[in-house]
Each structure stands twice: as C-alpha cells, then as structure tokens.
Design a protein around this motif. Structure first.
Motif, PDB file in Angstrom:
ATOM      1  N   ARG A  74      -5.964   6.167  -4.966  1.00 49.56           N
ATOM      2  CA  ARG A  74      -5.777   7.066  -3.831  1.00 49.56           C
ATOM      3  C   ARG A  74      -4.353   7.626  -3.807  1.00 49.56           C
ATOM      4  O   ARG A  74      -4.129   8.782  -3.423  1.00 49.56           O
ATOM      5  CB  ARG A  74      -6.089   6.341  -2.523  1.00 49.56           C
ATOM      6  CG  ARG A  74      -7.555   5.943  -2.374  1.00 49.56           C
ATOM      7  CD  ARG A  74      -7.833   5.310  -1.028  1.00 49.56           C
ATOM      8  NE  ARG A  74      -7.666   6.308   0.037  1.00 49.56           N
ATOM      9  CZ  ARG A  74      -6.944   6.125   1.126  1.00 49.56           C
ATOM     10  NH1 ARG A  74      -6.275   4.991   1.292  1.00 49.56           N
ATOM     11  NH2 ARG A  74      -6.871   7.068   2.056  1.00 49.56           N
ATOM     12  N   VAL A  75      -3.379   6.813  -4.206  1.00 50.76           N
ATOM     13  CA  VAL A  75      -2.003   7.305  -4.316  1.00 50.76           C
ATOM     14  C   VAL A  75      -1.901   8.367  -5.418  1.00 50.76           C
ATOM     15  O   VAL A  75      -1.249   9.398  -5.250  1.00 50.76           O
ATOM     16  CB  VAL A  75      -1.030   6.148  -4.582  1.00 50.76           C
ATOM     17  CG1 VAL A  75       0.387   6.681  -4.844  1.00 50.76           C
ATOM     18  CG2 VAL A  75      -1.018   5.177  -3.422  1.00 50.76           C
ATOM     19  N   THR A  85       0.746   1.597   0.868  1.00 51.71           N
ATOM     20  CA  THR A  85      -0.551   2.268   0.929  1.00 51.71           C
ATOM     21  C   THR A  85      -0.398   3.777   0.742  1.00 51.71           C
ATOM     22  O   THR A  85       0.707   4.338   0.875  1.00 51.71           O
ATOM     23  CB  THR A  85      -1.241   1.995   2.273  1.00 51.71           C
ATOM     24  OG1 THR A  85      -0.443   2.537   3.321  1.00 51.71           O
ATOM     25  CG2 THR A  85      -1.442   0.503   2.488  1.00 51.71           C
ATOM     26  N   ARG A  86      -1.512   4.404   0.500  1.00 55.76           N
ATOM     27  CA  ARG A  86      -1.516   5.848   0.291  1.00 55.76           C
ATOM     28  C   ARG A  86      -1.045   6.573   1.543  1.00 55.76           C
ATOM     29  O   ARG A  86      -0.233   7.498   1.466  1.00 55.76           O
ATOM     30  CB  ARG A  86      -2.925   6.286  -0.098  1.00 55.76           C
ATOM     31  CG  ARG A  86      -3.071   7.787  -0.374  1.00 55.76           C
ATOM     32  CD  ARG A  86      -3.562   8.537   0.835  1.00 55.76           C
ATOM     33  NE  ARG A  86      -3.795   9.944   0.548  1.00 55.76           N
ATOM     34  CZ  ARG A  86      -3.857  10.886   1.450  1.00 55.76           C
ATOM     35  NH1 ARG A  86      -3.676  10.581   2.741  1.00 55.76           N
ATOM     36  NH2 ARG A  86      -4.085  12.134   1.115  1.00 55.76           N
ATOM     37  N   LEU A 132      -2.635  11.946  -4.634  1.00 58.26           N
ATOM     38  CA  LEU A 132      -1.624  12.788  -4.000  1.00 58.26           C
ATOM     39  C   LEU A 132      -1.061  13.822  -4.967  1.00 58.26           C
ATOM     40  O   LEU A 132      -0.545  14.873  -4.563  1.00 58.26           O
ATOM     41  CB  LEU A 132      -0.486  11.925  -3.448  1.00 58.26           C
ATOM     42  CG  LEU A 132      -0.825  11.009  -2.264  1.00 58.26           C
ATOM     43  CD1 LEU A 132       0.343  10.080  -1.969  1.00 58.26           C
ATOM     44  CD2 LEU A 132      -1.172  11.840  -1.026  1.00 58.26           C
ATOM     45  N   GLU A 187      -6.734   1.525  -4.098  1.00 55.86           N
ATOM     46  CA  GLU A 187      -5.663   2.124  -3.297  1.00 55.86           C
ATOM     47  C   GLU A 187      -4.650   2.848  -4.175  1.00 55.86           C
ATOM     48  O   GLU A 187      -4.126   3.899  -3.808  1.00 55.86           O
ATOM     49  CB  GLU A 187      -4.968   1.040  -2.483  1.00 55.86           C
ATOM     50  CG  GLU A 187      -3.939   1.547  -1.484  1.00 55.86           C
ATOM     51  CD  GLU A 187      -4.592   2.355  -0.355  1.00 55.86           C
ATOM     52  OE1 GLU A 187      -3.865   3.140   0.290  1.00 55.86           O
ATOM     53  OE2 GLU A 187      -5.813   2.197  -0.135  1.00 55.86           O
ATOM     54  N   TYR A 188      -4.408   2.291  -5.368  1.00 50.89           N
ATOM     55  CA  TYR A 188      -3.494   2.947  -6.308  1.00 50.89           C
ATOM     56  C   TYR A 188      -4.060   4.302  -6.755  1.00 50.89           C
ATOM     57  O   TYR A 188      -3.309   5.291  -6.874  1.00 50.89           O
ATOM     58  CB  TYR A 188      -3.266   2.051  -7.522  1.00 50.89           C
ATOM     59  CG  TYR A 188      -2.436   2.687  -8.606  1.00 50.89           C
ATOM     60  CD1 TYR A 188      -1.090   2.971  -8.424  1.00 50.89           C
ATOM     61  CD2 TYR A 188      -3.015   3.034  -9.834  1.00 50.89           C
ATOM     62  CE1 TYR A 188      -0.329   3.562  -9.416  1.00 50.89           C
ATOM     63  CE2 TYR A 188      -2.264   3.622 -10.836  1.00 50.89           C
ATOM     64  CZ  TYR A 188      -0.921   3.897 -10.620  1.00 50.89           C
ATOM     65  OH  TYR A 188      -0.167   4.492 -11.610  1.00 50.89           O
TER      66      TYR A 188
END
Length: 536
Positions: A458-459, A485-486, A462, A455-456
């Motif tokens: 996925r952030v 979360t993202r 950005l 999940e990190y």
C-alpha cells in the motif's frame, strides 16, 4: 645521333646493341626508341633563322644534317608535336581473345557487383581456351575495355528549395560492442546544407522522424525531394511509375512536397546527398563514437557539427552555406500548424499478463486494462499505449527482439490483492528503490507480521500519484516518528492525500474495538445555543 637532328631517348631492355643502329627500324623490335628534340630553344632558333632572318633552308639542312621533311615540320608548327601511332600496334597473342573478354565484361553488367570477373579470373578462363600469353596483357586489355564502357554524366543545376534524402550506415561502440546503426541525411543541393541524425534502425519511424527533425532544422519544407527506391516509400516499380506505401503518402499529404524517385541503380541522380552521406561518416563519425546512454548525446553533437559546417564556403560559390541557405528558405513551404505524428499505429489486445506486443517486443499496461483492446503508437524513441482517448502507458522504444519492458507501477494494484507474489514478481525484479523502502518493509513485517507485506505494498502504491523522491522523503519522516503505515506516510507528502480517500485500519489496535461512538444529535447544538442566549 646528332645527324638525326636531336637527342634519342632510349629505354634499355638489358641487351647490348650497336649505337650506330639506334635509328634503324630493325632495332625498334627490341628497343623502344623515342626522338626528343633538345629543347624549344633549338626549335625556335631554326624558325627564327629561316622565317625572320631569311637564311636559306639548304644551309640549315647542311649544318644540322636533318631531313628536309623534318625542317618543313619545324617551320610549319610552333612547337614539337607528341608522337602518335598512325595505326594500332598488332596484338597477335591477345588479339584473338579480345572478343571473348568483351563478352565476359558485358555479361558482368547483369551480375551482382561482388560476383563479377576480375582480370585474374578472366586470365584463367581464356588460358583454358588456349591463350598462351601472360597476365599483364590480359590486365591491360581488361582496363582498356572497361574504360571504354564507363558512363559519362551531365552536370546538373539545382534550384533553391530542393532537397535529397538518403540513409547511410556506420558503426558505434555501445556497451563495449561494435554495433551498426543507420543515419538519416537530408541535403540541400543549392546551398549544400545538410542535416544528419543517427537511429537504431532504418525503418518507417526513423524515416518519418528524420523528415520532421530536418524540416525543423532548416526552418521549412522543401518543395521537391529526391529519393532512391527504398521499400519504406515504394511498394512497386513499373518503369518510371511508382506505387507508394501508405506511410510515405501520409508524410507527403501532411507536408505537401513533391517527390522524385531515381531510376534503379542510378544513385548519381541524387549525387549531392550521396556525397553528404560519405562526408558525414568521415567527418562526424571518425573515430568510432562511443555511446553510454542512448543516442541523444551523440545526435546533439552531430547536429551542432552540421550547424558549424554551414559556415563553410564551397569552391566556386560566392558566399557561405549559411548565406546560400537563405535562398533555399525563401523557396521552402511553411511548416504546417499541426505537427506530423510520426508513429506507427497498431490495434491489439493486452493479454493475461497485462502485456501488449508491438514490433516483436512486449510492453506492460496497468492490470486494470488486461484483456482490453488498446491502440499502440510506436514512435522512434518511445511506445505509447492508448485506451480510447487516454494514454495508459508510455515506454522507451525497444529495438531488440523478443524483449519485455515492465513498469512496476502497473502491477502494484495486483500485488495488493496477491501480496504473496511480492518476492518473486518479475516486473519488480531489478527495481532500484532508496534504502529507506527496505527499512520500512522490515519494520512493517516486524510490527504487523503477515499483514506487514500488504501494508508495504500500500505504501508502494503511493508512487502511482507521487514521485519517488517525494515518497522517499515521506518514508524518512515516518521512520523518524515511528509512523510506518501507509496513511501516516501519506500525511507527510506534499500535496497531502485527501483525508476522504484514507481508511483507518483496526488491525494491530484491538483496544479501539471497545470504543463505541454514538451518532451525533444535531438538536443538541440548538440546546447549547438556547442556553447561551439565556445567560446573556
């Protein structure tokens, strides 16, 4: 001495001698004697008395005691003549070796400049051949022979609109080390205006960029430019003919100037720029410049100094350089409507590490372009990597050897598939991110366990669409609302992520799996509308 008609200047060699023998020839072998008349007053007085007042020559001879030939010389010449030898003095010691010295100096013209004979080396050689004299005679003979072989140059007149180009080399302090750099110089012989720019290396890209920047600086393209026989421009020399490189022909075809190439080892044919190279080094690079973050700041300072130098007035010129530059600009060609793309192109393929090699260095591309054919454009300050009509990566140009330039964003898509490599990913090594990113990473790992790392990542992705500052602000807001979360952080970004591109992840929310949402019946809206009409 008085009877000789003047004062005798004597250079004593340290030996006592009878003053009565000062004017004899026998004394001249041990003394160097030069007759000097008292002054022009005595010379003019004798001429006045004889030629104007009409006094007898015999009277002058009786009073002065001089020889009649001396008196005739005074009357025929308005001032004393310097002493001149009627024939060269004999050189019995060094004379037999002068031909050998001349042959040595003649052969030196074909030898490398730093491996030619010095006077001391010639002295040692002829001493081995039997010379018994001293070093001073050899040194004087070498100087006389060299002066006789020195070339004389013809002063040239330059028309407005001409230019000369050359590279010089200097040193700068960079990160505490003394590094050598090259600097491009374009000089205008008519106005003596000059443009100077420093580069990491003398190469085709810096040669192109120097012309592009100089033409923009002067406001036009000179109709004729003189060069030396640099390998950047010349492939082969055949007499006065030159086989030019493709890179130079590209530049010439775009700007349509005439090129003139000097004869080998004839820098005097472009002496104006040769002087400008030395002038710019002495005036713009002393003391040795210090570079902290690239050459941009130093080049901006040097170009400002070039502009200030345009206000200088040269000896023999009617106006300043800036005033003379107007005549140059009137003779220039106009700049092309389309700028010249001063880059070296290379068609190659990216490897399995998503790297592309150019000029002995590697540059990264997004992982989706691994194993694909790409075109690399090498500019003097950057490297662009293109796929078809799209620029897929841009890096700062590396001037080292066997180095790698990574862009961490290029590898985030691969990390999302292989999150276990996050801690050891070389492209992310040394990536400086705000502290809030590390705080978010720890919270995600605490909340989601093994899935927190994914999940990190996925952030981090950005950052592919938003600036680091914007994402950092979104993370700060997310941390404040306990939304880690993202998709939650994406809602704080401006512009916000489109909702259609987001996905809702049920991981960590098992109770939501029990919720059943039936498909919407569109006819139900019609029933509601019918009920509303009946009530009215």
């Amino acid at each position: 001495v008085e009877k000789c008609g003047g004062i005798v200047a004597v250079e004593n060699c340290g030996t006592q001698i009878d003053p009565q023998r000062l004017c004899t020839r026998r004394c001249a072998s041990r003394w160097r004697v030069r007759r000097v008349y008292r002054d022009m007053e005595q010379w003019a007085e004798i001429r006045q008395r004889v030629l104007v007042d009409g006094e007898s020559k015999r009277k002058i001879l009786r009073e002065s005691g001089m020889h009649w030939t001396t008196l005739e010389k005074i009357l025929s010449e308005s001032e004393p003549a310097d002493y001149r030898l009627k024939q060269p003095r004999p050189k019995p010691v060094i004379g037999p070796y002068l031909d050998q010295i001349q042959q040595i100096l003649k052969k030196d013209r074909e030898a490398p400049r730093k491996q030619r004979h010095s006077a001391m080396r010639i002295f040692k050689r002829i001493k081995e051949a039997g010379y018994t004299g001293g070093y001073t005679q050899v040194k004087e003979a070498v100087n006389d022979l060299r002066q006789g072989s020195r070339e004389v140059f013809m002063p040239l007149e330059h028309k407005p609109g001409e230019a000369q180009v050359d590279f010089g080399h200097a040193h700068v302090w960079e990160q505490g080390k003394l590094e050598e750099v090259a600097y491009f110089v374009m000089s205008l012989p008519y106005s003596d205006g000059m443009f100077v720019k420093i580069y990491e290396r003398e190469c085709t890209e810096s040669f192109w960029d120097g012309h592009i920047q100089a033409f923009a600086f002067f406001g036009g393209v000179p109709w004729r430019i003189s060069y030396d026989n640099t390998s950047i421009a010349v492939k082969e020399i055949a007499g006065r003919e030159r086989e030019l490189t493709t890179g130079f022909l590209r530049l010439q075809s775009h700007y349509l100037f005439k090129a003139h190439f000097c004869q080998p080892a004839r820098g005097n044919e472009k002496g104006v720029v040769e002087g400008a190279v030395g002038f710019s080094r002495r005036n713009f690079m002393v003391p040795v410049p210090e570079i902290t973050n690239g050459l941009e700041g130093l080049n901006a300072q040097i170009q400002e100094q070039c502009r200030d130098d345009m206000e200088r007035k040269l000896r023999g010129q009617e106006g300043t350089k800036a005033e003379l530059l107007k005549a140059d600009q009137a003779a220039f060609r106009a700049l092309p409507a389309v700028p010249f793309e001063g880059c070296r192109k290379l068609s190659t393929a990216s490897n399995s590490l998503s790297l592309v090699r150019f000029d002995c260095n590697d540059y990264s591309v997004p992982v989706e372009y691994a194993h694909r054919m790409v075109v690399v454009k090498g500019f003097v300050d950057r490297v662009e990597i293109c796929r078809l009509t799209e620029t897929i990566a841009t890096h700062r140009r590396l001037w080292t050897k066997e180095d790698i330039s990574f862009d961490p964003l290029h590898y985030l898509a691969l990390l999302e598939r292989k999150p276990g490599a996050l801690e050891h990913a070389r492209p992310l090594s040394g990536w400086q991110l705000p502290e809030c990113f590390e705080v978010l990473k720890r919270r995600l790992e605490d909340e989601l366990g093994a899935d927190g790392k994914r999940e990190y990542i996925r952030v981090l992705r950005l950052l592919e669409k938003h600036s680091q500052e914007a994402v950092a602000q979104g993370i700060e807001k997310g941390l404040g609302h306990r939304a880690h979360t993202r998709d939650a952080i994406a809602q704080f970004l401006v512009p916000q992520e489109e909702w259609r591109t987001t996905t809702f992840n049920l991981d960590g929310h098992p109770h939501l799996r029990l919720v059943k949402v039936e498909n919407t019946n569109l006819f139900a809206y019609g029933e509601l509308r019918r009920v509303e009409v009946n009530n009215e």
